[in-house]
Design an enzyme around this catalytic site. Structure first.
Site, mmCIF file in Angstrom:
data_model
loop_
_atom_site.group_PDB
_atom_site.id
_atom_site.type_symbol
_atom_site.label_atom_id
_atom_site.label_comp_id
_atom_site.label_asym_id
_atom_site.label_seq_id
_atom_site.Cartn_x
_atom_site.Cartn_y
_atom_site.Cartn_z
ATOM 1 N N ASP A 1 73.326 38.568 0.582
ATOM 2 C CA ASP A 1 72.910 38.042 1.822
ATOM 3 C C ASP A 1 71.944 37.782 1.817
ATOM 4 O OD1 ASP A 1 74.348 37.089 4.424
ATOM 5 O OD2 ASP A 1 74.695 38.837 5.082
ATOM 6 N N GLU B 1 73.983 33.649 -0.688
ATOM 7 C CA GLU B 1 74.925 32.783 0.307
ATOM 8 C C GLU B 1 74.120 31.848 0.841
ATOM 9 O OE1 GLU B 1 76.006 34.141 4.971
ATOM 10 O OE2 GLU B 1 76.887 34.750 3.572
ATOM 11 N N HIS C 1 76.239 43.385 6.068
ATOM 12 C CA HIS C 1 75.406 43.482 5.261
ATOM 13 C C HIS C 1 76.230 42.943 3.536
ATOM 14 C CE1 HIS C 1 73.067 41.430 8.496
ATOM 15 N NE2 HIS C 1 73.307 43.091 8.820
#
Length: 166
Positions: free
Chosen positions: A7, A67, A140
């Protein structure tokens, strides 16, 4: 198979390592690479790059899920996230790790069943799906684990479709 989820973010880049054995998933590790706003931009990007390289060296993932950048109303934040994402992608390219890229909505849908799930729902479902005794922190890291779960689920679905077609 070991899958690394990432992420990306300039201040916080979450990472999570999931081991997939058939349909079973197990959390191997997770964490966050944190940089300070007082640090120069290039040093922050180097920290993300180097941190991901350390994770890759330690866990030797076969594949990685990253992501994609969400372009909301804050262009400055999206640009910084894109830079951090690039630093992480460079670390993956250096290691020749196979890559899957997923939007935030795809990841949320794969983990929670809804592309509009909130952070708390993602953390809860990651905890449940990986059989953890607590929600991964920081968020996160939970998002990175969710990316790895998304990738694992799509890999299983794709291989099942190939078997049916085959």
């Amino acid at each position: 198979m070991i899958i690394l989820g990432i992420d990306p973010g300039l201040a916080n880049t979450g990472w999570g390592v999931v081991e997939q054995s058939g349909p079973r998933l197990r959390c191997r590790a997770y964490g966050c690479i944190t940089t300070g706003s007082h640090e120069p931009g290039p040093a922050r990007l180097a920290a993300v790059h180097d941190g991901i390289r350390v994770v890759i060296a330690r866990y030797a993932p076969a594949e990685c899920a990253v992501e994609s950048v969400f372009f909301g109303s804050n262009a400055k934040s999206a640009f910084a996230t894109g830079q951090a994402r690039g630093a992480a992608l460079l670390a993956l390219a250096d290691s020749e790790t196979a890559l899957g890229e997923y939007s935030p909505a795809q990841i949320k849908r794969a983990v929670c069943g809804s592309g509009s799930a909130d952070k708390a729902q993602v953390q809860y479902m990651v905890r449940v799906l990986l059989g953890l005794d607590h929600a991964p922190r920081p968020d996160h890291a939970a998002d990175a684990l969710a990316a790895a779960i998304c990738h694992a689920n799509l890999r299983v679905r794709t291989s099942m479709e190939l078997e049916v077609r085959g």
